[in-house]
Design a protein around this motif. Structure first.
Motif, PDB file in Angstrom:
ATOM      1  N   UNK A 134      58.833  50.041  15.461  1.00 39.63           N
ATOM      2  CA  UNK A 134      58.275  48.935  16.257  1.00 39.63           C
ATOM      3  C   UNK A 134      58.805  49.059  17.668  1.00 39.63           C
ATOM      4  N   UNK A 135      57.934  48.816  18.654  1.00 40.41           N
ATOM      5  CA  UNK A 135      58.334  48.803  20.058  1.00 40.41           C
ATOM      6  C   UNK A 135      57.529  47.708  20.749  1.00 40.41           C
ATOM      7  N   UNK A 136      58.202  46.632  21.131  1.00 42.28           N
ATOM      8  CA  UNK A 136      57.510  45.498  21.736  1.00 42.28           C
ATOM      9  C   UNK A 136      58.475  44.589  22.460  1.00 42.28           C
ATOM     10  N   UNK A 137      58.187  43.295  22.431  1.00 38.07           N
ATOM     11  CA  UNK A 137      58.994  42.346  23.200  1.00 38.07           C
ATOM     12  C   UNK A 137      59.331  41.077  22.428  1.00 38.07           C
ATOM     13  N   UNK A 138      59.191  41.118  21.099  1.00 43.16           N
ATOM     14  CA  UNK A 138      59.444  39.923  20.308  1.00 43.16           C
ATOM     15  C   UNK A 138      60.373  40.231  19.140  1.00 43.16           C
ATOM     16  N   UNK A 139      61.538  39.622  19.156  1.00 43.76           N
ATOM     17  CA  UNK A 139      62.468  39.775  18.034  1.00 43.76           C
ATOM     18  C   UNK A 139      61.834  39.242  16.768  1.00 43.76           C
ATOM     19  N   UNK A 140      61.181  38.089  16.854  1.00 43.49           N
ATOM     20  CA  UNK A 140      60.590  37.483  15.661  1.00 43.49           C
ATOM     21  C   UNK A 140      59.506  38.370  15.064  1.00 43.49           C
ATOM     22  N   UNK A 141      58.701  38.984  15.940  1.00 46.15           N
ATOM     23  CA  UNK A 141      57.643  39.861  15.449  1.00 46.15           C
ATOM     24  C   UNK A 141      58.238  41.097  14.775  1.00 46.15           C
ATOM     25  N   UNK A 142      59.267  41.681  15.382  1.00 47.44           N
ATOM     26  CA  UNK A 142      59.898  42.873  14.817  1.00 47.44           C
ATOM     27  C   UNK A 142      60.531  42.562  13.465  1.00 47.44           C
ATOM     28  N   UNK A 143      61.240  41.429  13.389  1.00 42.90           N
ATOM     29  CA  UNK A 143      61.888  41.052  12.131  1.00 42.90           C
ATOM     30  C   UNK A 143      60.846  40.775  11.046  1.00 42.90           C
ATOM     31  N   UNK A 144      59.805  40.038  11.391  1.00 41.11           N
ATOM     32  CA  UNK A 144      58.768  39.722  10.411  1.00 41.11           C
ATOM     33  C   UNK A 144      58.089  40.993   9.914  1.00 41.11           C
ATOM     34  N   UNK A 145      57.866  41.940  10.816  1.00 43.55           N
ATOM     35  CA  UNK A 145      57.238  43.201  10.431  1.00 43.55           C
ATOM     36  C   UNK A 145      58.119  43.956   9.432  1.00 43.55           C
ATOM     37  N   UNK A 146      59.413  44.064   9.743  1.00 43.72           N
ATOM     38  CA  UNK A 146      60.327  44.780   8.849  1.00 43.72           C
ATOM     39  C   UNK A 146      60.447  44.070   7.502  1.00 43.72           C
ATOM     40  N   UNK A 147      60.539  42.753   7.527  1.00 40.85           N
ATOM     41  CA  UNK A 147      60.683  42.022   6.271  1.00 40.85           C
ATOM     42  C   UNK A 147      59.428  42.154   5.416  1.00 40.85           C
ATOM     43  N   UNK A 148      58.241  42.102   6.052  1.00 39.15           N
ATOM     44  CA  UNK A 148      57.009  42.258   5.287  1.00 39.15           C
ATOM     45  C   UNK A 148      56.901  43.671   4.718  1.00 39.15           C
ATOM     46  N   UNK A 149      57.308  44.670   5.515  1.00 45.27           N
ATOM     47  CA  UNK A 149      57.293  46.049   5.030  1.00 45.27           C
ATOM     48  C   UNK A 149      58.247  46.214   3.851  1.00 45.27           C
ATOM     49  N   UNK A 150      59.405  45.555   3.918  1.00 43.81           N
ATOM     50  CA  UNK A 150      60.369  45.605   2.815  1.00 43.81           C
ATOM     51  C   UNK A 150      59.769  45.005   1.548  1.00 43.81           C
ATOM     52  N   UNK A 151      59.067  43.888   1.680  1.00 40.43           N
ATOM     53  CA  UNK A 151      58.429  43.263   0.517  1.00 40.43           C
ATOM     54  C   UNK A 151      57.393  44.196  -0.105  1.00 40.43           C
TER      55      UNK A 151
END
Length: 303
Positions: free
Chosen positions: A267-284
């Protein structure tokens, strides 16, 4: 005027008080964990935290079993200071014996504070070892680098044949919400993942706001948040990648690939919340494919 002794100390990077102001200054802390499997009369072996040793402000509390007695052993890594300052040197190591399953996370974001006036760097070094048919999930909460921070972060993962692992690193640069961007300082990240002694993924990344790569479209592109998620041991990497592409948000800020048995999501962007949500969803999505059991969110993430 300084004495001859004072001058000698200053040239060596030390002060008359005994404090140093050069790269040899170290305020060290270390934590070493060992997980083993034991037959305790249950339907399956139980993963226990059999060994823990610490020095300085690094430790763990008791392990948790939110997935049942014979399920994954959850452990929270605690660093009471909450961040790294000049001279800090953290060493974290964890090993999982054959057949074990452990999950490591942290109770809060880690902070990398501005270097002192001498520019002394900090260091954080993590070494993870996973035995045959064992599983280790390394899921720390995000790291926030303050403007002016200087340091080096290394992650070394050593797998035996048949070992499986899933983990991530989420890094936020500066504090844009407070109008405090990461405008000075320098960070270095290194990843080294090997299996049976053979390197599978080697990476070195320098983050220096003064370098044109930091703002260039061909590099960091001015992004303030980045994340890397890795997974090793999937039976069908192609199917896992297809599932991620179908179910994760459709945008240009992330991509997934695989190489030599390592699945990598970036992930490369500007939102901590977006990055965390992406990683957590990928983990699920990935955890059932990797371990055969659904994701169970650590309670500490919800507090």
């Amino acid at each position: 005027m300084p004495t001859l002794e004072d001058t000698t100390l200053l040239r060596s990077g030390a002060h008359a008080s005994g404090h140093r102001f050069d790269g040899e200054r170290r305020w060290a802390a270390a934590l070493s964990l060992g997980f083993e499997t034991r037959d305790e009369g249950a339907d399956a072996p139980v993963t226990r935290l059999a060994r823990r040793w610490h020095r300085g402000p690094l430790r763990v509390q008791r392990p948790f079993y939110p997935e049942g007695k014979t399920g994954c052993c959850h452990v929270y890594l605690l660093h009471p200071p909450g961040g790294l300052v000049s001279g800090d040197e953290l060493h974290i190591s964890a090993s999982v014996a054959e057949g074990g399953h452990a999950l490591l996370t942290t109770p809060a974001a880690a902070k990398l504070y501005k270097a002192d006036s001498h520019g002394v760097a900090w260091g954080q070094h993590t070494r993870l070892q996973v035995a045959r048919n064992a599983i280790l999930e390394y899921l720390p909460q995000e790291t926030i680098a303050f403007d002016g921070s200087r340091g080096r972060q290394t992650t070394t993962i050593e797998l035996e044949p048949g070992a499986r692992t899933l983990g991530w690193e989420v890094l936020a640069l500066g504090r844009p919400a407070s109008d405090l961007p990461f405008a000075t300082g320098a960070l270095e990240q290194r990843f080294h993942l090997s299996q049976n002694g053979i390197p599978l993924w080697l990476e070195r990344q320098l983050l220096d706001p003064a370098h044109r790569r930091f703002t260039g479209r061909w590099g960091q592109g001015g992004a303030t948040v980045q994340a890397t998620l890795w997974a090793v041991g999937l039976d069908d990497e192609t199917a896992a990648i297809d599932a991620l592409r179908e179910q994760l948000p459709d945008n240009h800020r992330w991509a997934v690939t695989r190489r030599r048995g390592v699945l990598l999501l970036r992930y490369l962007g500007n939102s901590r919340n977006e990055a965390w949500a992406l990683c957590e969803q990928a983990w699920h999505l990935l955890r059932p494919l990797l371990t055969g059991v659904p994701a169970h969110t650590p309670r500490i993430w919800l507090t």
